[in-house]
Design a protein around this motif. Structure first.
Motif, short mmCIF file in Angstrom:
data_model
loop_
_atom_site.label_atom_id
_atom_site.label_comp_id
_atom_site.label_asym_id
_atom_site.label_seq_id
_atom_site.Cartn_x
_atom_site.Cartn_y
_atom_site.Cartn_z
N THR A 1 0.87 -1.19 0.00
CA THR A 1 0.00 0.00 0.00
C THR A 1 0.89 1.23 0.00
O THR A 1 1.98 1.22 0.60
N SER A 2 0.45 2.26 -0.69
CA SER A 2 1.26 3.47 -0.77
C SER A 2 0.38 4.70 -0.69
O SER A 2 -0.78 4.69 -1.10
N THR A 3 0.94 5.75 -0.13
CA THR A 3 0.22 7.03 -0.04
C THR A 3 0.69 7.99 -1.11
O THR A 3 0.03 8.99 -1.38
N ALA A 4 1.85 7.70 -1.71
CA ALA A 4 2.38 8.52 -2.80
C ALA A 4 3.42 7.69 -3.55
O ALA A 4 3.99 6.75 -3.01
N ALA A 5 3.62 8.01 -4.81
CA ALA A 5 4.58 7.26 -5.61
C ALA A 5 5.98 7.35 -5.01
O ALA A 5 6.42 8.43 -4.60
N ALA A 6 6.65 6.20 -4.93
CA ALA A 6 8.00 6.18 -4.37
C ALA A 6 8.67 4.87 -4.77
O ALA A 6 8.02 3.93 -5.22
N THR A 7 9.99 4.80 -4.57
CA THR A 7 10.74 3.57 -4.75
C THR A 7 11.39 3.24 -3.41
O THR A 7 12.31 3.94 -2.96
N ASP A 8 10.85 2.22 -2.75
CA ASP A 8 11.30 1.86 -1.40
C ASP A 8 11.76 0.41 -1.37
O ASP A 8 11.35 -0.42 -2.20
N ARG A 9 12.62 0.08 -0.37
CA ARG A 9 13.22 -1.25 -0.28
C ARG A 9 12.87 -1.90 1.06
O ARG A 9 12.86 -1.23 2.11
N PHE A 10 12.59 -3.23 1.02
CA PHE A 10 12.27 -4.01 2.22
C PHE A 10 13.03 -5.32 2.15
O PHE A 10 13.06 -5.99 1.10
N THR A 11 13.64 -5.72 3.28
CA THR A 11 14.40 -6.96 3.34
C THR A 11 13.61 -7.99 4.14
O THR A 11 13.13 -7.70 5.25
#
Length: 638
Positions: A516-526
């Motif tokens: 889920t996102s509130t705004a466009a972004a490029t994020d990373r999760f390990t």
């Protein structure tokens, strides 16, 4: 002269006899409720002229007056209405206070037991006995909430029955007053007994509602309830009754009927017992029900969400412990349309975040062509909503869905987001192994924007190639603008070109999670999805929910919601008790004033009785004297 003496004596005897009769009637009715003291007014007969002198001709009773002070009677009616309203409020609030203090104590106890079980589970996360105890505590908590809601529903039914009973009695009084007015109009309102009966009925009526009395020249009285309903107009009586609530049928309304014309009136504005019952039901009881539902939603949502954060003993993502907060049995009565609506829309309310709910009710109004406003009925705050497809967004913690049909200009709906939750909550988990005591390790990159969140959905295949375990974690780089993701191994090497996904789910390497996102972004999760039966990470997190500020937009714990309701009810009960004392003091003053003017004083009447007895005896003595003179006169002529 003796003939005149005899006639004067006769009038004196008759007058004294009347005075004795009135005084005796006062004494006899000294303890009759609603009786007004009567006084016989005595006057002299016209003098007779004999020669150049005028001689008295005796006396007569010119009038028998009923001692009545209209102002004092009005003050007594007002005092009666106030004290009846205060006593009814105190009685109902005391019942509700006892309900929360006695039967309701099982709710916080159930919460404590559930958290105590989770603390024990944190010590031995793979112990099936402890897991069974946790499920049992969850079931007992749900049962306590169900039972509490059942008692509140009972209070609702009892209050509606009381309202109906009062309206029945008001109708009986209305008919009686109409008949009395008919009789009084025949005698121009001169019958004290009928007037006493009329006043007694009006005084009783003032217990049930605020009464306004309008005297008529014919001797009758018109009676209005609460300044809005003409209950009796001369000999014409109207009636009131109850009808189903709008928009919620279980909240009955008052319906006034005159001939063939009927009108719904606001019961809370009538005052007296009926006004107190409406105010208690609509302002306190419904609020308590909503807050109990709010707690139920909070409990179910918090634990179900916590389950999704962990692994059960099968190594799977945890399933719901409690019924889903948007289950049909948990959402009964969340939205209801008013009878005046002309549109065909069928609405549904979906809870998105129970922590943002306040326990308040709302009013949704549609104004053509595209204005949707949500008004908080407690605070009056108005929030504009936005229609996205068939969904109305912008409310705190919930969304409104238009499942079918269309709204028409002016359509209004009442929204109760927490309605039905306390009655519907229940435990759906039956397998103790399903409690998610363990937890995956999902780490957000420190450089993330904060606009993206992820939630585990399922473990699809732990044997899948590349499944992330300790030492071989996987890092997902998610671009929510392009809806693509790229995966990197523990060394930082890319495992392939960016791949597209259909929001919100990503399935890869044997597991699935939502984005889920509130705004466009490029994020990373390990991701490290290793599993060990002895892992207690998630059970510890669940046990800490007891202290977490989950409710009322982060200002209250779960227990605080219930305690807040309990304290509010207790405060209102104490205030109602104080109001009773004040109202009784005002009523006592008004009653004392009426009694001082219209009541029977036994000592005074006893003194009058002796005085009129002596007058009677004196007049009788005059008759004897006149007879003796007459006899002497006849004897002298023999």
């Amino acid at each position: 002269m003796s003939m005149n003496l005899l006639n004067i004596a006769r009038t004196g005897v008759l007058a004294s006899q009347s005075q004795l009769a009135v005084t005796s009637n006062n004494i006899a009715n000294a303890n009759t409720q609603g009786y007004h003291r009567q006084v016989a007014e005595q006057s002299s007969l016209e003098s007779q002229r004999t020669g150049s002198e005028f001689y008295g001709a005796g006396t007569y009773i010119s009038d028998v007056k009923r001692i009545y002070n209209d102002y004092a009677a009005r003050e007594l009616r007002i005092g009666q209405t106030t004290v009846s309203e205060a006593e009814t409020t105190f009685t109902k609030m005391s019942e509700l206070d006892q309900l929360f203090s006695q039967i309701g104590k099982a709710v916080p106890q159930g919460l404590n037991d559930l958290f105590a079980g989770l603390n024990s589970l944190s010590d031995l996360p793979d112990d099936l006995g402890i897991r069974g105890t946790v499920l049992g505590a969850a079931g007992q908590l749900a049962s306590s909430l169900n039972q509490m809601q059942s008692h509140l529903d009972g209070q609702m039914k009892q209050t509606n029955d009381q309202i109906a009973g009062i309206t029945d009695r008001i109708n009986e009084i209305s008919k009686e007053l109409g008949h009395i007015n008919q009789e009084l109009m025949k005698f121009q309102g001169e019958d004290p007994q009928l007037l006493d009966k009329q006043d007694a009925l009006i005084q009783e009526l003032s217990q049930y509602a605020e009464v306004n009395v309008i005297p008529l020249e014919s001797g009758a009285k018109s009676v209005m309830l609460g300044g809005a309903v003409m209950l009796v107009s001369a000999e014409v009586s109207s009636s009131i009754g109850t009808t189903t609530g709008d928009p919620y049928p279980d909240q009955s309304r008052v319906l006034a009927t005159i001939g063939t014309h009927s009108q719904v009136i606001d019961g809370s504005k009538l005052g007296g017992q009926i006004g107190a019952l409406f105010e208690f039901r609509d302002e306190t009881l419904v609020k308590a029900q909503q807050e109990l539902g709010q707690l139920s939603l909070g409990v179910a949502d918090a634990f179900n969400q916590a389950q999704k954060e962990g692994f059960d003993l099968y190594g799977e993502v945890g399933k719901d412990i409690f019924k889903d907060i948007n289950d049909p049995t948990m959402s009964v009565g969340r939205v209801a349309g008013f009878a005046a609506n002309t549109g065909t829309a069928a609405l549904r309310v979906n809870i998105d975040d129970a922590g943002l709910l306040s326990g308040d009710s709302y009013e949704l109004t549609y104004t053509a062509p595209a204005t949707y406003e949500l008004k908080d009925t407690l605070t009056g705050n108005i929030t504009p909503l936005t229609l996205n497809g068939s969904q109305l967004d912008g409310a705190g913690g919930f969304t409104i869905h238009i499942d079918s049909g269309a709204l028409a200009d002016g359509d209004t709906f009442e929204i109760r987001p927490a309605s039905g939750a306390a009655a519907g909550i229940g435990v759906v988990m039956t397998d103790p192994k399903g409690i998610a005591a363990a937890a995956p390790k999902i780490t957000a990159d420190t450089a993330n924007s904060g606009n993206t969140e992820i939630e585990m959905v399922s473990i699809d295949n732990r044997a899948a190639a590349g499944f992330p375990l300790t030492g071989s974690e996987l890092t997902f780089e998610i671009n929510t603008a392009a809806n693509t993701f790229e995966v990197f191994d523990s060394t930082g090497a890319s495992l392939g070109a960016p791949a597209a996904f259909v929001p919100p789910s990503i399935s890869a390497y044997g597991f699935t999670f939502d984005v889920t996102s509130t705004a466009a972004a490029t994020d990373r999760f390990t991701f490290d999805l290793s599993f060990a039966p002895g892992d207690n990470t998630n059970s510890v997190a669940m046990s800490k929910l007891s202290e977490a500020k989950l409710m009322n937009s982060g200002t209250s714990t779960l227990a605080d919601v219930y305690e807040g309701t309990k304290l509010s009810v207790g405060g209102k009960t104490k205030a109602a008790e104080v109001a009773v004392g004040s109202a009784q003091a005002v009523y006592s003053q008004a009653y004392t004033r009426v009694q001082s003017e219209s009541g029977v004083n036994i000592d005074e009447e006893a003194a009058n009785l002796l005085r009129f007895q002596q007058a009677y005896q004196a007049s009788a003595r005059i008759m004897t004297t006149a007879s003796d003179i007459f006899d002497t006169l006849f004897s002298s002529t023999r």
